[in-house]
Motif scaffolding. Structure first.
Motif, PDB file in Angstrom:
ATOM      1  N   SER A   6       0.803  -1.220   0.000  1.00  0.00           N
ATOM      2  CA  SER A   6       0.000   0.000   0.000  1.00  0.00           C
ATOM      3  C   SER A   6       0.835   1.269   0.000  1.00  0.00           C
ATOM      4  CB  SER A   6      -0.927  -0.006   1.221  1.00  0.00           C
ATOM      5  OG  SER A   6      -0.167  -0.038   2.419  1.00  0.00           O
ATOM      6  N   LYS A   7       2.145   1.139   0.043  1.00  0.00           N
ATOM      7  CA  LYS A   7       3.012   2.303   0.037  1.00  0.00           C
ATOM      8  C   LYS A   7       3.967   2.279  -1.159  1.00  0.00           C
ATOM      9  CE  LYS A   7       1.810   4.465   3.868  1.00  0.00           C
ATOM     10  NZ  LYS A   7       1.341   5.877   3.870  1.00  0.00           N
ATOM     11  N   SER A   8       3.577   1.593  -2.223  1.00  0.00           N
ATOM     12  CA  SER A   8       4.447   1.466  -3.388  1.00  0.00           C
ATOM     13  C   SER A   8       3.634   1.578  -4.667  1.00  0.00           C
ATOM     14  CB  SER A   8       5.182   0.124  -3.349  1.00  0.00           C
ATOM     15  OG  SER A   8       5.998  -0.035  -4.495  1.00  0.00           O
ATOM     16  N   LEU A   9       4.007   2.535  -5.537  1.00  0.00           N
ATOM     17  CA  LEU A   9       3.344   2.752  -6.817  1.00  0.00           C
ATOM     18  C   LEU A   9       4.299   2.485  -7.966  1.00  0.00           C
ATOM     19  CD1 LEU A   9       1.655   6.199  -6.021  1.00  0.00           C
ATOM     20  CD2 LEU A   9       0.484   3.981  -6.110  1.00  0.00           C
ATOM     21  N   GLN A  10       3.728   2.249  -9.132  1.00  0.00           N
ATOM     22  CA  GLN A  10       4.506   2.101 -10.360  1.00  0.00           C
ATOM     23  C   GLN A  10       4.014   3.105 -11.398  1.00  0.00           C
ATOM     24  OE1 GLN A  10       4.089  -1.945 -11.663  1.00  0.00           O
ATOM     25  NE2 GLN A  10       5.501  -2.758 -10.124  1.00  0.00           N
TER      26      GLN A  10
ATOM     27  N   ASN B 195      13.541  11.720  -9.543  1.00  0.00           N
ATOM     28  CA  ASN B 195      13.911  12.760  -8.578  1.00  0.00           C
ATOM     29  C   ASN B 195      12.682  13.263  -7.823  1.00  0.00           C
ATOM     30  OD1 ASN B 195      16.552  12.536  -9.446  1.00  0.00           O
ATOM     31  ND2 ASN B 195      16.485  14.355 -10.746  1.00  0.00           N
ATOM     32  N   ALA B 196      11.600  13.445  -8.563  1.00  0.00           N
ATOM     33  CA  ALA B 196      10.356  13.872  -7.924  1.00  0.00           C
ATOM     34  C   ALA B 196       9.833  12.801  -6.970  1.00  0.00           C
ATOM     35  CB  ALA B 196       9.299  14.194  -8.980  1.00  0.00           C
ATOM     36  N   ALA B 197      10.013  11.539  -7.359  1.00  0.00           N
ATOM     37  CA  ALA B 197       9.540  10.433  -6.516  1.00  0.00           C
ATOM     38  C   ALA B 197      10.257  10.412  -5.162  1.00  0.00           C
ATOM     39  CB  ALA B 197       9.738   9.109  -7.239  1.00  0.00           C
ATOM     40  N   LYS B 198      11.530  10.791  -5.157  1.00  0.00           N
ATOM     41  CA  LYS B 198      12.269  10.848  -3.890  1.00  0.00           C
ATOM     42  C   LYS B 198      11.637  11.874  -2.953  1.00  0.00           C
ATOM     43  CE  LYS B 198      16.727   9.516  -5.935  1.00  0.00           C
ATOM     44  NZ  LYS B 198      18.108   9.992  -6.249  1.00  0.00           N
ATOM     45  N   GLU B 199      11.269  13.018  -3.516  1.00  0.00           N
ATOM     46  CA  GLU B 199      10.648  14.058  -2.691  1.00  0.00           C
ATOM     47  C   GLU B 199       9.251  13.632  -2.246  1.00  0.00           C
ATOM     48  OE1 GLU B 199      12.320  16.705  -1.621  1.00  0.00           O
ATOM     49  OE2 GLU B 199      14.005  15.756  -2.661  1.00  0.00           O
ATOM     50  N   PHE B 200       8.557  12.934  -3.127  1.00  0.00           N
ATOM     51  CA  PHE B 200       7.220  12.460  -2.801  1.00  0.00           C
ATOM     52  C   PHE B 200       7.264  11.465  -1.637  1.00  0.00           C
ATOM     53  CE2 PHE B 200       3.560   9.541  -3.814  1.00  0.00           C
ATOM     54  CZ  PHE B 200       2.544  10.455  -3.575  1.00  0.00           C
ATOM     55  N   LYS B 201       8.256  10.596  -1.625  1.00  0.00           N
ATOM     56  CA  LYS B 201       8.375   9.623  -0.537  1.00  0.00           C
ATOM     57  C   LYS B 201       8.693  10.318   0.783  1.00  0.00           C
ATOM     58  CE  LYS B 201      10.354   5.209   0.822  1.00  0.00           C
ATOM     59  NZ  LYS B 201      11.227   4.075   0.447  1.00  0.00           N
ATOM     60  N   LYS B 202       9.553  11.343   0.718  1.00  0.00           N
ATOM     61  CA  LYS B 202       9.863  12.094   1.932  1.00  0.00           C
ATOM     62  C   LYS B 202       8.601  12.724   2.520  1.00  0.00           C
ATOM     63  CE  LYS B 202      14.575  13.440   0.594  1.00  0.00           C
ATOM     64  NZ  LYS B 202      15.445  14.606   0.254  1.00  0.00           N
TER      65      LYS B 202
ATOM     66  N   ILE C 201       5.203   7.304   0.534  1.00  0.00           N
ATOM     67  CA  ILE C 201       4.826   6.441  -0.594  1.00  0.00           C
ATOM     68  C   ILE C 201       5.943   6.437  -1.624  1.00  0.00           C
ATOM     69  CG2 ILE C 201       3.127   6.036  -2.423  1.00  0.00           C
ATOM     70  CD1 ILE C 201       1.149   7.720  -0.685  1.00  0.00           C
ATOM     71  N   SER C 202       6.407   5.280  -2.011  1.00  0.00           N
ATOM     72  CA  SER C 202       7.465   5.179  -3.023  1.00  0.00           C
ATOM     73  C   SER C 202       6.848   5.015  -4.406  1.00  0.00           C
ATOM     74  CB  SER C 202       8.397   4.004  -2.723  1.00  0.00           C
ATOM     75  OG  SER C 202       7.682   2.783  -2.796  1.00  0.00           O
ATOM     76  N   VAL C 203       7.551   5.514  -5.393  1.00  0.00           N
ATOM     77  CA  VAL C 203       7.116   5.401  -6.789  1.00  0.00           C
ATOM     78  C   VAL C 203       8.289   4.912  -7.623  1.00  0.00           C
ATOM     79  CG1 VAL C 203       6.110   6.556  -8.789  1.00  0.00           C
ATOM     80  CG2 VAL C 203       5.539   7.363  -6.487  1.00  0.00           C
ATOM     81  N   SER C 204       8.123   3.785  -8.276  1.00  0.00           N
ATOM     82  CA  SER C 204       9.138   3.307  -9.214  1.00  0.00           C
ATOM     83  C   SER C 204       8.743   3.754 -10.614  1.00  0.00           C
ATOM     84  CB  SER C 204       9.266   1.780  -9.161  1.00  0.00           C
ATOM     85  OG  SER C 204       8.068   1.166  -9.594  1.00  0.00           O
ATOM     86  N   VAL C 205       9.715   4.225 -11.387  1.00  0.00           N
ATOM     87  CA  VAL C 205       9.473   4.770 -12.727  1.00  0.00           C
ATOM     88  C   VAL C 205      10.279   3.969 -13.740  1.00  0.00           C
ATOM     89  CG1 VAL C 205       9.625   6.800 -14.206  1.00  0.00           C
ATOM     90  CG2 VAL C 205       9.107   7.067 -11.762  1.00  0.00           C
ATOM     91  N   GLU C 206       9.607   3.554 -14.792  1.00  0.00           N
ATOM     92  CA  GLU C 206      10.266   2.763 -15.817  1.00  0.00           C
ATOM     93  C   GLU C 206       9.873   3.291 -17.194  1.00  0.00           C
ATOM     94  OE1 GLU C 206      11.105  -1.989 -16.780  1.00  0.00           O
ATOM     95  OE2 GLU C 206       9.593  -1.389 -15.298  1.00  0.00           O
ATOM     96  N   ALA C 207      10.841   3.311 -18.114  1.00  0.00           N
ATOM     97  CA  ALA C 207      10.580   3.773 -19.482  1.00  0.00           C
ATOM     98  C   ALA C 207      10.616   2.608 -20.449  1.00  0.00           C
ATOM     99  CB  ALA C 207      11.614   4.811 -19.891  1.00  0.00           C
ATOM    100  N   PHE C 208       9.750   2.675 -21.444  1.00  0.00           N
ATOM    101  CA  PHE C 208       9.747   1.708 -22.537  1.00  0.00           C
ATOM    102  C   PHE C 208       9.828   2.483 -23.842  1.00  0.00           C
ATOM    103  CE2 PHE C 208       7.653  -0.375 -18.998  1.00  0.00           C
ATOM    104  CZ  PHE C 208       8.314  -1.595 -18.958  1.00  0.00           C
ATOM    105  N   THR C 209      10.902   2.300 -24.565  1.00  0.00           N
ATOM    106  CA  THR C 209      11.143   3.022 -25.799  1.00  0.00           C
ATOM    107  C   THR C 209      11.497   2.028 -26.903  1.00  0.00           C
ATOM    108  OG1 THR C 209      13.473   3.313 -25.209  1.00  0.00           O
ATOM    109  CG2 THR C 209      11.962   5.062 -24.563  1.00  0.00           C
ATOM    110  N   PRO C 210      11.394   2.441 -28.184  1.00  0.00           N
ATOM    111  CA  PRO C 210      10.962   3.751 -28.669  1.00  0.00           C
ATOM    112  C   PRO C 210       9.458   3.956 -28.477  1.00  0.00           C
ATOM    113  CG  PRO C 210      11.216   2.263 -30.508  1.00  0.00           C
ATOM    114  CD  PRO C 210      11.710   1.521 -29.296  1.00  0.00           C
ATOM    115  N   GLU C 211       9.013   5.142 -28.814  1.00  0.00           N
ATOM    116  CA  GLU C 211       7.605   5.498 -28.595  1.00  0.00           C
ATOM    117  C   GLU C 211       6.653   4.513 -29.255  1.00  0.00           C
ATOM    118  OE1 GLU C 211       6.702   9.540 -29.571  1.00  0.00           O
ATOM    119  OE2 GLU C 211       8.559  10.276 -28.680  1.00  0.00           O
TER     120      GLU C 211
END
Length: 463
Positions: free
Chosen positions: A38-42, A56-63, A67-77
């Motif tokens: 319940s404290k982890s988002l994707q 970087n924003a996720a670090k501030e959001f957790k502070k 709540i932690s947020v993991s961010v992942e990219a899938f490329t190319p568009e």
């Protein structure tokens, strides 16, 4: 890969492909998604340049929230929606998706994957966003009526629903100038008028005939028309004169004296195109500029991040909206922003309230300003009078191009309202290329051909 000249065409094609795969996914679109507790988002994105900024924003959001947020990219568009489709089938979608605004969000809404945010995106959250993109993600009555066709890529959306909230905004028609090359030619500041731009091009090409010119992705056919000629014509003629160029009255369309005037201004660039520009797509043109093989490049606000990825720093360039001619009807030309990317909430998220907290957190002024500098992109949040301090000179100079009145602002979003049904920009772009840079046709011949094409569109539409 990043937003290209054929933005609308590309996104519609993506949406069509997505619809074919997603319309049957509603029932299996996710028995559960997002983080494992319940404290982890994707969150997923298709923009590599946004990943670190979001983290970087996720670090501030957790502070702030725990709540932690993991961010992942899938490329190319082009592969992003394929990944989304696959994850939807297995119920493995993240809580939040970054999407192309006003296209992919509605496709996901029609499939049942995107949650409706209309009851959450309001009040202080909405007020923080630039007013010009308040309706981004919203299913307006007009959009709903268009969606009712069985052939529509977003058939199934609900009237009044909101399937995304804006994250980034931008516009086309941004001129980038290599500060070092201008300094070598004796130029110490950015051009302020169309005449200044031509004088600067004359100076840089005289200093370096091979690498001192102008480039943009003319192979894509749209940039010369959409990014240069159209805002230039708006500045020269004013809104009414510009609108008439696309109208049913042949006496005031591109074949008229006003049309010839606008085309003549555009033709003034002919001596300054970097050799081979007509064969470059958008990315190749930007790479040419980043490699020092051109002194000027015309792109969009999003181009700056791509230039940085190719070795240029924001401080290496001047970035400005296309400058207006001194004797034009609009001498203080502004460019209207459009929503470029937005955030969509997965309707199957196990943590919708936490996900919405994260989405709203990204709209805060300080967070948005930091995101902008980290991503080298413009946020949808209105940063107000502090934008220069928050963004730095290069990003802020682009941000300032949005500060105009309705009378002085060229709004590409409104072109479809004045153009004939069936209007095809690529056909016009082909005619325009024969004028410049190919020099196969005169201004008068070009004006006549565009006029004939324009009238054929109106005739075919029965109007």
């Amino acid at each position: 890969m990043r937003i290209s000249a054929s933005r609308t065409v590309k996104y519609v094609a993506t949406a069509v492909a997505a619809t074919l795969s997603l319309t049957s996914l509603t029932a299996c679109g996710g028995s559960g998604s997002g983080g494992s507790d319940s404290k982890s988002l994707q969150m997923w994105t298709f923009k590599q340049s946004h990943v670190q900024a979001l983290r970087n924003a996720a670090k501030e959001f957790k502070k702030e929230t725990g709540i932690s947020v993991s961010v992942e990219a899938f490329t190319p568009e082009e592969a992003y929606m394929t990944k989304v489709q696959s994850a939807a089938k297995t119920g493995d979608l993240p809580d939040v998706l970054e999407v192309h605004s006003d296209g992919e969000d509605r496709v996901l809404g029609a499939s049942g994957i995107a949650a409706d945010l209309k009851d959450d995106y309001k009040g202080a959250w909405l007020d923080r966003i630039q007013s010009s993109v308040h309706d981004s993600g919203l299913v307006t009555p007009e959009r709903y009526e268009k969606s009712r066709s069985s052939k529509s890529t977003d058939n199934g959306i609900e009237k009044g629903a909101r399937y995304s909230v804006p994250l980034t905004i931008g516009t086309f028609g941004i001129v980038y100038a290599n500060k070092a090359k201008l300094a070598e030619a004796g130029i110490k500041e950015a051009p302020k008028t169309w005449e200044d731009l031509l004088a600067a091009l004359k100076a840089t090409t005289a200093k370096d005939p091979k690498n001192g010119g102008l480039t943009t992705g003319l192979k894509a056919r749209g940039p010369g028309l959409n990014w240069i000629l159209q805002p230039l014509a708006f500045a020269q003629l004013g809104k009414e004169g510009y609108d008439n160029l696309f109208g049913k009255d042949k006496s005031s369309d591109f074949g008229s004296p006003n049309g010839v005037k606008a085309l003549s201004l555009y033709d003034q660039l002919t001596p300054y195109w970097t050799p081979g520009t007509q064969s470059l797509d958008v990315d190749q043109a930007d790479q040419t500029f980043a490699q020092g093989k051109a002194a000027f490049d015309v792109g969009g606000t999003f181009t700056l991040a791509f230039l940085q990825q190719n070795g240029m720093k924001p401080d290496d360039v001047y970035a400005l909206g296309l400058p207006a001619p001194e004797n034009g009807a609009v001498t203080d030309l502004s460019l209207a922003p459009m929503a470029l990317t937005g955030m969509t909430l997965n309707s199957a998220s196990k943590q919708p309230e936490n996900a919405k907290k994260w989405m709203e957190f990204l709209s805060g002024k300080q967070v948005a300003a930091q995101f902008a500098t980290d991503a080298t992109d413009l946020p949808a949040t209105d940063l107000g009078a502090d934008s220069a301090k928050a963004l730095g000179p290069t990003l802020d100079s682009m941000f300032q191009t949005f500060k105009g009145t309705p009378e002085t602002t060229y709004d590409a979003n409104l072109n479809q309202d004045i153009q004939a049904p069936g209007y095809e920009q690529n056909d016009v772009g082909d005619i325009l290329a024969d004028l410049t840079p190919l020099k196969r046709a005169s201004v008068e011949d070009t004006a006549r051909k565009i006029s004939e094409l324009n009238q054929s569109y109106w005739k075919a539409a029965g109007q």
